[in-house]
Every structure is written in structure tokens, then in C-alpha cells.
Design a protein around this motif. Structure first.
Motif, mmCIF file in Angstrom:
data_model
loop_
_atom_site.group_PDB
_atom_site.id
_atom_site.type_symbol
_atom_site.label_atom_id
_atom_site.label_comp_id
_atom_site.label_asym_id
_atom_site.label_seq_id
_atom_site.Cartn_x
_atom_site.Cartn_y
_atom_site.Cartn_z
ATOM 1 N N GLU A 477 0.812 -1.212 0.000
ATOM 2 C CA GLU A 477 0.000 0.000 0.000
ATOM 3 C C GLU A 477 0.850 1.270 0.000
ATOM 4 N N GLY A 478 2.023 1.216 0.574
ATOM 5 C CA GLY A 478 2.869 2.398 0.617
ATOM 6 C C GLY A 478 3.276 2.899 -0.750
ATOM 7 N N VAL A 479 3.258 2.017 -1.761
ATOM 8 C CA VAL A 479 3.591 2.442 -3.120
ATOM 9 C C VAL A 479 2.536 3.403 -3.642
ATOM 10 N N GLU A 480 1.305 3.252 -3.184
ATOM 11 C CA GLU A 480 0.228 4.140 -3.637
ATOM 12 C C GLU A 480 0.114 5.400 -2.782
ATOM 13 N N LYS A 481 0.515 5.308 -1.504
ATOM 14 C CA LYS A 481 0.301 6.413 -0.572
ATOM 15 C C LYS A 481 1.368 7.497 -0.643
ATOM 16 N N PHE A 482 2.572 7.171 -1.123
ATOM 17 C CA PHE A 482 3.669 8.136 -0.992
ATOM 18 C C PHE A 482 3.480 9.366 -1.866
ATOM 19 N N GLU A 483 2.657 9.255 -2.912
ATOM 20 C CA GLU A 483 2.489 10.388 -3.815
ATOM 21 C C GLU A 483 1.087 10.357 -4.395
ATOM 22 N N SER A 484 0.497 11.509 -4.538
ATOM 23 C CA SER A 484 -0.870 11.622 -5.041
ATOM 24 C C SER A 484 -0.878 12.363 -6.367
ATOM 25 N N HIS A 485 -1.767 11.914 -7.250
ATOM 26 C CA HIS A 485 -1.908 12.609 -8.534
ATOM 27 C C HIS A 485 -2.623 13.952 -8.378
ATOM 28 N N ARG A 486 -3.193 14.168 -7.191
ATOM 29 C CA ARG A 486 -3.844 15.456 -6.944
ATOM 30 C C ARG A 486 -2.826 16.577 -6.771
ATOM 31 N N VAL A 487 -1.590 16.223 -6.544
ATOM 32 C CA VAL A 487 -0.531 17.229 -6.370
ATOM 33 C C VAL A 487 0.189 17.376 -7.707
ATOM 34 N N PRO A 488 -0.017 18.476 -8.390
ATOM 35 C CA PRO A 488 0.644 18.650 -9.693
ATOM 36 C C PRO A 488 2.125 18.939 -9.511
ATOM 37 N N PRO A 489 2.946 18.560 -10.463
ATOM 38 C CA PRO A 489 4.383 18.872 -10.370
ATOM 39 C C PRO A 489 4.621 20.359 -10.568
ATOM 40 N N LEU A 490 5.664 20.857 -9.953
ATOM 41 C CA LEU A 490 6.011 22.269 -10.074
ATOM 42 C C LEU A 490 6.835 22.561 -11.320
ATOM 43 N N VAL A 491 7.476 21.546 -11.838
ATOM 44 C CA VAL A 491 8.381 21.744 -12.964
ATOM 45 C C VAL A 491 7.603 21.728 -14.265
ATOM 46 N N SER A 492 8.150 22.405 -15.258
ATOM 47 C CA SER A 492 7.498 22.440 -16.563
ATOM 48 C C SER A 492 7.558 21.087 -17.247
ATOM 49 N N GLU A 493 8.657 20.360 -17.023
ATOM 50 C CA GLU A 493 8.820 19.025 -17.587
ATOM 51 C C GLU A 493 8.580 18.004 -16.486
ATOM 52 N N GLU A 494 7.526 17.209 -16.618
ATOM 53 C CA GLU A 494 7.194 16.240 -15.576
ATOM 54 C C GLU A 494 8.217 15.103 -15.581
ATOM 55 N N TYR A 495 8.791 14.870 -14.410
ATOM 56 C CA TYR A 495 9.816 13.846 -14.298
ATOM 57 C C TYR A 495 9.186 12.477 -14.066
ATOM 58 N N ILE A 496 9.833 11.451 -14.611
ATOM 59 C CA ILE A 496 9.404 10.075 -14.380
ATOM 60 C C ILE A 496 9.872 9.652 -12.999
ATOM 61 N N ASN A 497 9.033 8.869 -12.319
ATOM 62 C CA ASN A 497 9.414 8.386 -11.003
ATOM 63 C C ASN A 497 10.331 7.182 -11.121
ATOM 64 N N CYS A 498 11.202 7.023 -10.158
ATOM 65 C CA CYS A 498 12.022 5.814 -10.048
ATOM 66 C C CYS A 498 11.928 5.322 -8.613
ATOM 67 N N TRP A 499 12.443 4.154 -8.353
ATOM 68 C CA TRP A 499 12.318 3.560 -7.020
ATOM 69 C C TRP A 499 13.174 4.292 -5.986
ATOM 70 N N SER A 500 14.369 4.677 -6.360
ATOM 71 C CA SER A 500 15.316 5.169 -5.363
ATOM 72 C C SER A 500 15.003 6.580 -4.869
ATOM 73 N N LEU A 501 14.497 7.468 -5.725
ATOM 74 C CA LEU A 501 14.286 8.856 -5.303
ATOM 75 C C LEU A 501 13.222 8.978 -4.209
ATOM 76 N N PRO A 502 12.041 8.332 -4.301
ATOM 77 C CA PRO A 502 11.097 8.400 -3.178
ATOM 78 C C PRO A 502 11.666 7.829 -1.882
ATOM 79 N N LEU A 503 12.473 6.771 -1.990
ATOM 80 C CA LEU A 503 13.083 6.200 -0.782
ATOM 81 C C LEU A 503 14.012 7.198 -0.117
ATOM 82 N N VAL A 504 14.836 7.875 -0.903
ATOM 83 C CA VAL A 504 15.764 8.865 -0.344
ATOM 84 C C VAL A 504 14.991 10.049 0.233
#
Length: 730
Positions: A477-504
Motif C-alpha cells: 500500500e505504501g507504493v500508492e500512498k507516498f504520492e498523489s496525482h492530486r498534487v501537480p508537479p512544479l516543474v514544466s517538464e514532468e519527471y518520471i518516477n524511479c524507485w530510489s528517489l522516493p526512498l531517499v
């Protein structure tokens, strides 16, 4: 007779019988030249040290290969540290400086032995270097063989010149005689021929063997590659027996690794080269010259097929396997571009090509037959010792058999039959150039023992802190809870998620909490650090696109800052600011700081952005989205959550993300077993076996979990997991 010596002798006689000024002047000149020669000879000891160091470097590299072979139970001693390349050829050239010197006298037995003994030393090195040819592609092979040929031929010519002039036999003791004919030791033509045969011919023979082996290596690799691909397809079919929606078991992975271990071991180009007749011949030549190192390689190659049948096969000189000459036959049948349009000219060129290649084929067969005959000689010499060794081994086997009969005979027989069935299945993965030769059971068992030993050794290196962290995970369940699609990215270019960055990022948030016990935080950081080692393996193996690699590099750089310096983008962790004692205030401060960083980078001109600013933007965007997601998810009671509760919540998220990512470990292990480069297969399978041993407990702990109904390839991407868990589909 050196004419300068005769002239100086006549000069001395005339000086003794006359006192003319011109003779006194010439005497002064003679003394001056002698002093200058002594002055020029002063650096010789340092040059000798330089040569000795180069020789020592070569010896140490060969000894390192010897210990590496013994350590890995590879008694054919693969070339790992001492190989044919630009560096080794340069060092060998330095070590061969003494026999390369054409003019300097070597007055003394020690000096002469040092010069002549260098020829035996280079034969030893050539005997040890031969298997390394199999690790090269065609371009490297051609260039290195040419460079080696230039070195050996130059050395052989220089030694022949010194033998002809007699400088190599000069002795200072002869100067005591008054007769100038004793200044240089005269040797007869027949004696010169014997010396050349002893010190020069073996080098040229080894060079010829190198050239012939190179032709065989090119064709042998093609044969091994075709057989490897067939065995690879068979292994893939066996691999498809996995249960859908479940992880591969450790036992299935061990069997898969063992299959590829056999394929990589028997299909190794160096193993193929070390077991050839040419390697045995080079070893015997080295033994004849008084070297010991090639003896082990010679007998290791012979032990691969030590039987009367093998001896008889080598005695049958009429048979030369096709892979020795197939490349020459291919060149003979191939067409070449003609420089002229004249039909007569084309005929002449074609005839010359066929004639020259026919001569080369005949020469190749002659060399192979000669090498096979030479390879039989050590066996014939060692027939009696080998006979006693075989008798002793059979005696030990009989003792074991009797012991098995009087103990648990039925259990042992059942285990033996199962082992025989397993060995029979593994024989389908044995790669050989000649199918009519039976692969030795002892060699197969030795390979299985080596891979099992490697896995068992790696099992003792389990990541204990990571296992404690994974124990907190009960699902994904934590894979779904750590980030919500309701929060838009601040950057003009949307970055792809990877496993290591959310962990850090989640670990950085935990480290920012000031009231959590230090030992708890340290234990979690250690667990994440151990987990990131395997997360990076998953990402490098399965997420190798440019977009993913860019995010992974940012996460890797950020983790060094977080783990080592306890900072997040320059901000000290934990946060020790007034009014920062509640989780809400800490999350808001991190969110606002990250937002300001992203806005600052986005407002820069494109020319003003560099790698550091892009890295900061990627990391800050991840922090903003995760902190904002937590604040939105718990906005009603965020002020009631304590730091301990937030710590437990984030730890659970980290554990779930790690568990989801590490479900890809079986796929990583199976992919590491196979690689397209034939020279890298052994190292790749070894890495897979090491990884399997280290992650045995992790795979067992995740074994009973049901995976999402995703395409197996999609399980490697955190965004696919996130979307499926949020909106599961049948």
C-alpha cells in the motif's frame, strides 16, 4: 675477431717499442676513451634494477593468476591479471632489454646467464599468456598478435646477431692472455646452430603456435556461440515453469543459475583454449626450457580429458578438427575485390589466393599435429605416477562405497540416483567443440560444487538491517500512498518516477524529525542504505532508459549528501528551528523550501541552468510532491500526529516501496545469468550467483505475497505499481 681489439693490441705493442709523440698522443686518446666508456657504464646498475622490476611485475602477475585459479578451483588457471595488451607488451619489452642489447659486453657468467635466461623467461610468459587470446575480439586479436610478433621476432634476430658476433660469449677472464685471439671466445658454426636451436627456435615455435591458435579461436567462438544460443533457448523454456503471479522460488533460481554456470564455464573461450593441444604444447616447451610455471597449466589442460581414449586421439595424427582450419577454408572460398577489370589479372589473383591459403592450411595442420604429439610426451613420462594416483583414487572410492553400504545405504543410493539425474539434466547445458568427447563427471561435479560454494558463502552476507525494515511491510500500500496525482508537479517538464528517489526523500523527512531516538533513525538509515544497493541493481538492469537514468543519478547524489553529511540540498538534518516541533510544521517547512528551490531553478534562463541546478530541481520536486501528499492525506488530523507516529507511517511506506521493488530481484538474477558478450558470461553468472546468495532471505520473505496482475515487464516500474494499486484492473 673484433678488428678494434686487434688495432688496440698493435697500438700497445708499438707504444712499448717507441716513444714517438704521435704514439703518446694515441695512448692518451686510448686512456681517455676507456675512461669515457666507464663513465657511460655507470647507469647500468640502475638499468638493471629497472629491468628487474619489470620482470618482477610479470612474475607477480603470473603468480596472481595462479592464486586466482586455485582460489576459484580453476586448475586450468585463467588469465585475469596477466594478459596480452599494450601495457603487458610494454612491460615485457622492458624485461627483455638485456637480450635486445647488441653492443654492450656481458663479462661474467652471471651477466651471460641473465641475458640468455631472458629467452627462457619470455617463453614462460608466452606459455602463460596463450589462453588470454580467447578473451579478445577479432580486431584486438589481430593487433595484439602483430605487436607480439614484432617483439618476438626482434628479440630472436637480436639474439642471433649476438650469437654470430660472439659478444654474448665474451669473458673478461680471456683478457689475461696476450694473444688477441683470446679477447673474444671463438665458437664453431655447429655450436652456434645448437645455441640458436636452444634459445631462439622455442620462441619462434611459440609465436607460430600463437598464430595458429588465433585462427582456431575465431572459429571456436562461433561454434560455442551457436551452441550457447541453443542451450539458452532450452533454459528459457525451463524457466517458463514459474507460477503466474508468484515469485520464482530460491530453488528454481539456484537451478537456473547452475544451468548458466555450466554453460558459461564450459563455453568459456579461455577454458576452451586452455584445454587445447596448443596450450599443452606451449606448456611442455616451457618445461623443457627449465620453467616450472607452465607445467601446472600443461597438466591442468591434460587433466580435462585424461584417459587412454584421449591419448589415442592425440596419437592419431591424421585427424585435425575442423575448427582449426575452417576459418582458412572460409577465406579460401570467399571472394575478394579485384583492383583490375582484366579477366587474366583476376585469374592470376584468384589462383595466388587459393595457392597461398592452401599452403597455410597445410602448415596449420602440421602445427596442430606437432602440438598434439608434443602434448602426449608429458603423459608418457608421467604414466607410472598417474597409474598409482588412479589406483589410490579407486581405493578411496571403494572405501567410501563400503562405508555407504554399512550405513544408510538406501538413503545414500536415493540421493546418488537423484544427483545422477540432476547431472544428466545439466549435461544438456555443457558446451563442447567436439560432441564425440564425453565430458568428465568429475569436472561437472567440480563446477556444481563451485557455484554452490559461492552461493553458500554469499548467504552469510545477508543484509540484516534491510530484513528488519522489510519485516514492517505487510503489503504494497505504501507504493500508492507516498504520492498523489492530486498534487501537480512544479516543474514544466514532468519527471518520471524511479524507485530510489522516493526512498531517499522519505528517509530525508524521517531524518528531519528532531525528537526521534537516534538509534531508531540510524537503524532505518542502515536498512535503506542496504536496500538501495539492490534497488540500484533493479534500476540499472530493468530501468535503463535515459529519463530513468537521469532521475537515478539525482537520487544517488542526494543519498550521499543525506547519509554522509546528514543534509538535504544543503539544509542540516534534523531541522533545529524554533516552532518546528510538530510534524505539520516540519512538513510545511520542507514543502515550502522545496517549492522555492524549484521555482528558483525554473525561473532561470536555460543557459544559466547546469547539472547541479537540474539535480536540485528533480530532488526538490520530489520532496514537494511527497510532503504535500502527506499534508493533504492527513489534513484533518495532521496537527494531532506525533513525530513517533509520522516516523512509523513513513517507515511503513519505505518498507512497502522496498518490498515492491525487490520483487524484481528474481528477474534481475535471471537476466544477469545471460549476456550477449561471450567474454563476459562467466563474470555475469558469478555476479548472479553472488546476488542470489545475498538475497535468499529477501526472496523467501516475499515468496508468499501475491503480485499485481501486471505484465512481468511492468513490475519493474514504480509508476505502473502506483496506478494499479490505486485503480486495480482484472
Amino acid at each position: 675477431m673484433n678488428p678494434d681489439v686487434v688495432n688496440d693490441y698493435d697500438l700497445l705493442k708499438r707504444i712499448c717499442n717507441s716513444s714517438e709523440p704521435e704514439y703518446l698522443s694515441r695512448l692518451w686518446k686510448l686512456v681517455y676513451n676507456s675512461n669515457q666508456q666507464n663513465l657511460y657504464s655507470k647507469p647500468m646498475p640502475w638499468i638493471g634494477i629497472y629491468v628487474a622490476l619489470a620482470s618482477l611485475f610479470c612474475i607477480l602477475a603470473m603468480v596472481a593468476d595462479l592464486f586466482h585459479g586455485l582460489k576459484n578451483r580453476k586448475l586450468w588457471f585463467p588469465c585475469k591479471y596477466f594478459t596480452v595488451n599494450a601495457a603487458s607488451l610494454t612491460v615485457i619489452a622492458v624485461a627483455m632489454k638485456l637480450p635486445m642489447d647488441l653492443s654492450n659486453l656481458m663479462p661474467g657468467v652471471v651477466d651471460q646467464v641473465a641475458k640468455v635466461g631472458s629467452t627462457s623467461f619470455i617463453c614462460t610468459m608466452l606459455a602463460n599468456l596463450l589462453p588470454s587470446l580467447a578473451t579478445m575480439d577479432s580486431k584486438e586479436l589481430v593487433s595484439n598478435i602483430i605487436a607480439l610478433a614484432v617483439l618476438v621476432i626482434t628479440l630472436a634476430v637480436n639474439v642471433c646477431i649476438q650469437i654470430y658476433t660472439g659478444i654474448i660469449f665474451y669473458s673478461s677472464d680471456d683478457a689475461q692472455y696476450h694473444d688477441p685471439k683470446y679477447f673474444y671466445t671463438e665458437i664453431q658454426f655447429f655450436e652456434k646452430v645448437i645455441v640458436v636451436a636452444i634459445f631462439v627456435v622455442p620462441m619462434l615455435m611459440l609465436l607460430i603456435i600463437y598464430a595458429c591458435s588465433s585462427l582456431a579461436i575465431l572459429k571456436s567462438k562461433e561454434i560455442l556461440e551457436s551452441k550457447y544460443q541453443a542451450a539458452h533457448q532450452k533454459a528459457l523454456k525451463d524457466h517458463e515453469l514459474k507460477q503466474p503471479g508468484r515469485l520464482l522460488s530460491v530453488e528454481m533460481l539456484k537451478q537456473h543459475v547452475s544451468n548458466y554456470w555450466i554453460m558459461a564455464g564450459t563455453g568459456s573461450p579461455q577454458f576452451m583454449s586452455a584445454c587445447s593441444a596448443t596450450t599443452s604444447a606451449t606448456g611442455f616447451i616451457g618445461v623443457i626450457l627449465g620453467t616450472i610455471a607452465p607445467l601446472a597449466r600443461c597438466f591442468a589442460a591434460l587433466s580435462f580429458k585424461l584417459s587412454l581414449k584421449w591419448i589415442w586421439k592425440h596419437v592419431k595424427v591424421s585427424k585435425v578438427e575442423s575448427f582449426w582450419t575452417q576459418k582458412l577454408y572460409d577465406w579460401k572460398k570467399s571472394s575478394i575485390p579485384f583492383p583490375s577489370s582484366s579477366r587474366r589479372c583476376k585469374i592470376v589473383i584468384q589462383v595466388l589466393k587459393i595457392l597461398s591459403l592452401s599452403i597455410c592450411i597445410g602448415f596449420q595442420k602440421t602445427v596442430v599435429v606437432a602440438c598434439k604429439m608434443i602434448a602426449v610426451i608429458p603423459i608418457l613420462i608421467a604414466v607410472i605416477p598417474i597409474f598409482f594416483v588412479i589406483c589410490f583414487l579407486y581405493f578411496l572410492r571403494c572405501l567410501k562405497w563400503l562405508k555407504a553400504m554399512f550405513s544408510a545405504s538406501s538413503i545414500v543410493l536415493g540421493q546418488n540416483s537423484a544427483q545422477q539425474g540432476k547431472n544428466k539434466d545439466l549435461r544438456g547445458y555443457v558446451l563442447q567443440l567436439e560432441d564425440d568427447i564425453e565430458f568428465a563427471d568429475r569436472t561437472l561435479k567440480g563446477m556444481l560444487k563451485s557455484v554452490n560454494r559461492l552461493i553458500q558463502k554469499a548467504e552469510k552476507q545477508q543484509p540484516n538491517n534491510l530484513m528488519k525494515l522489510l519485516a514492517e511491510s505487510r503489503g504494497f500500500e505504501g507504493v500508492e500512498k507516498f504520492e498523489s496525482h492530486r498534487v501537480p508537479p512544479l516543474v514544466s517538464e514532468e519527471y518520471i518516477n524511479c524507485w530510489s528517489l522516493p526512498l531517499v526523500t522519505l528517509t530525508s523527512i524521517i531524518m528531519s524529525l528532531p525528537n526521534i531516538q537516534k538509534n531508531k533513525v540510524d537503524c532505518l538509515v542502515s536498512g535503506v542504505s542496504e536496500g538501495l544497493v539492490y534497488v540500484k541493481l533493479v534500476e540499472e538492469t530493468l530501468n535503463a532508459t535515459d529519463d530513468h537514468v537521469r532521475i537515478q543519478k539525482a537520487a544517488k547524489t542526494l543519498w550521499v549528501e543525506v547519509e554522509v553529511y546528514h543534509k538535504w540540498l544543503g539544509n542540516k538534518l534534523p531541522i533545529s528551528k524554533p516552532r518546528m516541533n510538530t510534524p505539520e510544521h516540519i512538513l510545511q517547512w520542507l514543502r515550502n523550501t522545496a517549492k522555492n528551490m524549484v521555482i528558483k531553478v525554473e525561473s532561470m534562463d536555460i543557459r544559466g541552468q547546469n547539472d547541479n541546478s537540474k539535480y536540485s530541481s528533480i530532488c526538490a520536486n520530489s520532496m514537494y510532491r511527497i510532503t504535500e501528499t502527506i499534508l493533504l492525506s492527513y489534513h484533518e488530523n495532521i496537527d494531532e500526529i506525533s513525530q513517533e507516529e509520522l516516523f512509523a507511517l513513513l517507515s511503513s511506506m519505505i518498507a512497502d516501496i522496498l518490498a515492491a521493488c525487490l520483487t524484481n530481484l528474481p528477474q534481475v538474477i535471471t537476466m544477469k545469468c545471460h549476456t550477449s558478450a561471450i567474454e563476459k558470461r562467466e563474470a555475469s553468472v558469478r555476479a548472479a550467483a553472488q546476488l542470489l546468495g545475498e538475497t535468499t532471505q529477501i526472496i523467501n520473505s516475499l515468496q508468499d505475497r501475491e503480485l499485481p496482475s501486471l505484465n512481468p515487464k511492468d513490475l519493474a516500474f514504480i509508476d505502473k505499481w502506483h496506478s494499479y494499486i490505486k485503480h486495480p484492473f482484472p
